[in-house]
Design an enzyme around this catalytic site. Sequence first.
Site, mmCIF file in Angstrom:
data_model
loop_
_atom_site.group_PDB
_atom_site.id
_atom_site.type_symbol
_atom_site.label_atom_id
_atom_site.label_comp_id
_atom_site.label_asym_id
_atom_site.label_seq_id
_atom_site.Cartn_x
_atom_site.Cartn_y
_atom_site.Cartn_z
ATOM 1 N N GLY A 203 0.815 -1.202 0.000
ATOM 2 C CA GLY A 203 0.000 0.000 0.000
ATOM 3 C C GLY A 203 0.847 1.248 0.000
ATOM 4 O O GLY A 203 2.048 1.188 0.230
ATOM 5 N N PRO A 205 2.589 4.839 0.991
ATOM 6 C CA PRO A 205 3.268 5.212 2.235
ATOM 7 C C PRO A 205 2.300 5.833 3.232
ATOM 8 O O PRO A 205 1.365 6.525 2.840
ATOM 9 C CB PRO A 205 4.297 6.257 1.791
ATOM 10 C CG PRO A 205 4.367 6.195 0.324
ATOM 11 C CD PRO A 205 3.135 5.524 -0.175
ATOM 12 N N GLY A 206 2.539 5.554 4.482
ATOM 13 C CA GLY A 206 1.776 6.209 5.540
ATOM 14 C C GLY A 206 0.390 5.653 5.773
ATOM 15 O O GLY A 206 -0.411 6.258 6.472
ATOM 16 N N THR A 207 0.097 4.485 5.213
ATOM 17 C CA THR A 207 -1.235 3.929 5.406
ATOM 18 C C THR A 207 -1.297 3.003 6.616
ATOM 19 O O THR A 207 -2.319 2.377 6.857
ATOM 20 C CB THR A 207 -1.702 3.165 4.155
ATOM 21 O OG1 THR A 207 -0.635 2.335 3.712
ATOM 22 C CG2 THR A 207 -2.090 4.117 3.060
ATOM 23 N N GLY A 208 -0.204 2.896 7.335
ATOM 24 C CA GLY A 208 -0.242 2.128 8.578
ATOM 25 C C GLY A 208 0.215 0.691 8.448
ATOM 26 O O GLY A 208 -0.151 -0.146 9.258
ATOM 27 N N THR A 210 3.324 -0.538 8.821
ATOM 28 C CA THR A 210 4.198 -0.844 9.943
ATOM 29 C C THR A 210 3.372 -1.010 11.213
ATOM 30 O O THR A 210 3.565 -1.946 11.994
ATOM 31 C CB THR A 210 5.231 0.286 10.125
ATOM 32 O OG1 THR A 210 5.851 0.539 8.875
ATOM 33 C CG2 THR A 210 6.272 -0.084 11.143
ATOM 34 N N GLU A 426 -16.945 6.997 -12.502
ATOM 35 C CA GLU A 426 -16.496 5.651 -12.129
ATOM 36 C C GLU A 426 -17.665 4.676 -12.100
ATOM 37 O O GLU A 426 -17.523 3.516 -12.484
ATOM 38 C CB GLU A 426 -15.784 5.668 -10.774
ATOM 39 C CG GLU A 426 -14.476 6.463 -10.754
ATOM 40 C CD GLU A 426 -13.470 6.030 -11.813
ATOM 41 O OE1 GLU A 426 -13.435 4.829 -12.155
ATOM 42 O OE2 GLU A 426 -12.734 6.891 -12.321
ATOM 43 N N HIS A 429 -18.179 3.379 -15.586
ATOM 44 C CA HIS A 429 -17.262 2.284 -15.928
ATOM 45 C C HIS A 429 -17.753 0.977 -15.315
ATOM 46 O O HIS A 429 -17.839 -0.052 -15.981
ATOM 47 C CB HIS A 429 -15.874 2.551 -15.323
ATOM 48 C CG HIS A 429 -15.055 3.574 -16.060
ATOM 49 N ND1 HIS A 429 -14.780 3.498 -17.398
ATOM 50 C CD2 HIS A 429 -14.401 4.678 -15.616
ATOM 51 C CE1 HIS A 429 -14.009 4.524 -17.753
ATOM 52 N NE2 HIS A 429 -13.762 5.260 -16.681
ATOM 53 N N ASP A 502 -8.883 7.684 -20.502
ATOM 54 C CA ASP A 502 -9.732 6.624 -21.055
ATOM 55 C C ASP A 502 -9.676 6.655 -22.579
ATOM 56 O O ASP A 502 -9.541 5.619 -23.233
ATOM 57 C CB ASP A 502 -11.192 6.820 -20.621
ATOM 58 C CG ASP A 502 -11.367 6.632 -19.124
ATOM 59 O OD1 ASP A 502 -10.526 5.951 -18.519
ATOM 60 O OD2 ASP A 502 -12.342 7.172 -18.577
HETATM 61 P P1 ADP Z 1 3.498 2.789 6.503
HETATM 62 O O1 ADP Z 1 4.325 1.746 7.169
HETATM 63 O O2 ADP Z 1 2.339 2.234 5.756
HETATM 64 O O3 ADP Z 1 4.270 3.746 5.685
HETATM 65 P P2 ADP Z 1 3.187 3.660 9.174
HETATM 66 O O4 ADP Z 1 2.603 2.477 9.844
HETATM 67 O O5 ADP Z 1 4.647 3.838 9.330
HETATM 68 O O6 ADP Z 1 2.820 3.660 7.645
HETATM 69 O O7 ADP Z 1 2.383 4.949 9.634
HETATM 70 C C1 ADP Z 1 3.029 6.104 10.090
HETATM 71 C C2 ADP Z 1 2.203 6.744 11.168
HETATM 72 O O8 ADP Z 1 0.988 7.235 10.651
HETATM 73 C C3 ADP Z 1 1.808 5.788 12.256
HETATM 74 O O9 ADP Z 1 2.772 5.740 13.251
HETATM 75 C C4 ADP Z 1 0.493 6.366 12.758
HETATM 76 O O10 ADP Z 1 0.716 7.383 13.693
HETATM 77 C C5 ADP Z 1 -0.088 6.983 11.528
HETATM 78 N N1 ADP Z 1 -1.023 6.085 10.860
HETATM 79 C C6 ADP Z 1 -0.919 5.599 9.610
HETATM 80 N N2 ADP Z 1 -1.966 4.817 9.297
HETATM 81 C C7 ADP Z 1 -2.756 4.786 10.377
HETATM 82 C C8 ADP Z 1 -3.990 4.148 10.682
HETATM 83 N N3 ADP Z 1 -4.624 3.372 9.779
HETATM 84 N N4 ADP Z 1 -4.528 4.330 11.909
HETATM 85 C C9 ADP Z 1 -3.897 5.104 12.803
HETATM 86 N N5 ADP Z 1 -2.746 5.730 12.590
HETATM 87 C C10 ADP Z 1 -2.162 5.603 11.395
HETATM 88 ZN ZN ZN Z 2 -12.439 6.856 -16.576
HETATM 89 MG MG MG Z 3 6.348 2.161 7.480
#
Ligand code: ADP
Ligand code: ZN
Ligand code: MG
Length: 614
Positions: A203, A205-208, A210, A426, A429, A502
Site C-alpha cells: 500500500g 506510504p503512511g497507510t499504517g 508498519t 467511475e 465504468h 480513457d
Molecule cells: P506505513 O508503514 O504504511 O508507511 P506507518 O505504519 O509507518 O505507515 O504509519 C506512520 C504513522 O501514521 C503511524 O505511526 C500512525 O501514527 C499513523 N497512521 C498511519 N496509518 C494509520 C492508521 N490506519 N490508523 C492510525 N494511525 C495511522
Molecule cells: Zn475513466
Molecule cells: Mg512504514
Amino acid sequence: MDKKQSKKVGFSAAYLVVAILLASLFQELVFRPLVIRWTEVPYSQFLKQLEAGEIAEVTLTADRIMYTCCGDTGQPPRVNNVVRVEDPDLIQRLVDAGVTFSGKAPTNALLPALLGWIIPMLPLGLIWYFGMRRMGQTGMDVLSIGKSKAQEITGEKTGIKFEDVGGVEEVAVELKEIIDFLKDPERFTRLGAKLPKGVLLVGPPGTGKTLLAKATAGEAGVPFFSISGSDFVEMFVGVGAARVRDLFEQAKRRAPCIVFIDEIDAIGQSRVTVGAIGSNDEREQTLNQLLSEMDGFQPNQGVIIMAATNRPEILDRALLRPGRFDRQIQVGLPTEAGRRQILNIHTKNVQLAQDVDLDRVAQITAGFSGADLANIVNEAALLAVRAGRDAVTMGDFDLAIERVVAGLQRKITLKPELKRRVAYHEAGHALVAQVQPDTDPVHKVSIIPTAKGALGYTLQMPEEDIYLMSKRELEERLAVMLGGRAAELLIFNDTSTGAANDLEVVTGLARRMVTEFGMTEALGPVRYAMEAGTGYLGRPDMLRQDISPETATLIDKETRRIIEEAQQRAVALLRQHIDALHEIARILQEKEVISGEEIKRLVQKPTQLTESVG
Ligand code: ADP
Ligand code: ZN
Ligand code: MG
C-alpha cells in the site's frame, strides 16, 4: 539505535586520534633521541671536515657515509649522514686523515622506527580490545557488525492493538487467521492446516503498514522482530546476508513470533530491473539469503514473516513465489469512515474545542493517508499551543489541513460537485462492466484520489494484457472504458477532461483492432501496423510505410466507427440501468468505495455467452 551507532563510531575515532598523538609524542621524546640524532650534510662538507681533522669515527655502507665529530659530546652523539658519491679516493682520504672507519651492511632505520610506533601502541591496543569486549556484552560490538540490528520488542510491550489502527477492518479480518495461528500453532499443525509463511502488506506510504504489523504481534501477544530493508544496505559485502541469517536464528529461538521486514523493496528489488550499473552484489546476496531462510523452515515452526512495501511492482518475482510471500494484503488509503476512525484515534489525547467537527475533517480529506491525518492533528494542536489556547479549534484544523495540503501538493480535497462527477464517471465504468456478459467482473471501485493523480479508478479482475480475446470481448472492453464518459454525458449532458486517459487507451485499442487484429470488414484481415518492435521507439501503432493515403484514411475512419459504436453501446446500457447508476454513484459519494459484491447485488451480471479464454 542510531545514537548507539554514532557513539560507537565517535568512540573509536577519538581513540585512534589519542593513540596516534601518544605514539608521536613517544617517538619524539623517548625513542628518536635514543636511536639517532641525525643530520644530513653534503659530501663537500664531509670532505672539508675530514681535511680539517674534525671527524672522529666513520661508518660506511654501500650508499651512505655516517660520521661523528670529535668535538661532539652529545649523548648519543649526533650522526652526520652523507649520501655516498662516486669517489675512488675515499678510502685513501680516510686513511690519510687517520680516522677510525668501518663498513656496515646496509640496514636502515626502519626497524627501530617501527618499534618506536609499535611499543607505545601495545597498551593502547590492549585497552581498546578489552573495552570493545565489554561493550560487546551490551550489544555494541564492532566485531559483531554482522549481528542482526533487529530490535526485539515483545508484542505485549508495544501494546499496539487493532483498535489503534483505523480504517482497516478488512485487513484485520485477513490477519485474524495469522493471529489465531500465532496464539496456538499446535492447534493448526495438529489439524495439518498450512499457513502462509509470508504476508506482504502492500500500500501507499503512511497507510499504517508498519503499525498493522506491530498490531498483529500485539494482538497475538508474540515477540516482534523488525528490521527495515534499508538497514540491510550496508557497505560491507556479506553483512546483509549475515544479518538475515542472524535475524532468523533469533526468531526461531523465540517462536511463535513475527519477523517484520519493512521496506522490503530495498533488498527485494527485481534483479532484472536493477540493471548493470554498479555492483549490487550486496543486495543480491541479502535477497538470496532471505529466500533461502524462508525456504529453510517449516510453516509449523511458528515464525510468520511479514513484510511491507509501497512498490510491489519492482519486487523480485522470486519473493512472491508460493511458500514465500504468497499472501498479499492490500492496505489502501482510508475511506471517509476510516479517516474518521483514524482521526478519533489520534485525537484521543487532544483537547478539542466544542466547534471541532471531525466528520467534516474526514469528509474533505479524501486521498489523505493515516500518516497525513496524524500529521494534521499534530499540526492543529501545535497551532493551538502557539496561540495560547487550551483547546484545539476547528480553525486550527482548517489551517492545519491547508498546510498539509500545501505540503503534499498532489493531494486534492474534492469539492462535493467534483466528487459527484467523479462518482458518476467511475459508476459508469463499473456498471457497463457489470451488465456486459463477457467482461471481467468488477472487483472494486474507488473515488479516493490516487497518488498518481487519478481521481478514481475501477478495478477489474483480471487485469492482464490482451492474450487472446475475441472481437466481442474487445468491443465490450471499449464500452467499459467509455462508460465513464458516457455516464458524464448522460447525467451532466457534458463531458470533462477526466476522460482523457480513457480515450487514449480506447483509441489505441480500437486502432489495433483495425491494424493488427484484422477485425473490420472494410479493411479485412490485413496487418497495417509495423512489425512489432520496429517503428519509432518500437511502437507497434505506427503504420507500415507502404500504405496508401486512402487506406490510412480508411483506418482512421474505421477506428472512429468502432469507438463511436462502443460509446453508443455504453450510453444505451447505462440508460437501461439508470437506477443502478444512480445508486452506485450515491454509494460512492457516501463511502468513496464500493465492492464488486455490492455492485453485483444491485445488478445481476448476464450469463456468460462465451467461454472465457486466456
Ligand atoms: P506505513 O508503514 O504504511 O508507511 P506507518 O505504519 O509507518 O505507515 O504509519 C506512520 C504513522 O501514521 C503511524 O505511526 C500512525 O501514527 C499513523 N497512521 C498511519 N496509518 C494509520 C492508521 N490506519 N490508523 C492510525 N494511525 C495511522
Ligand atoms: Zn475513466
Ligand atoms: Mg512504514
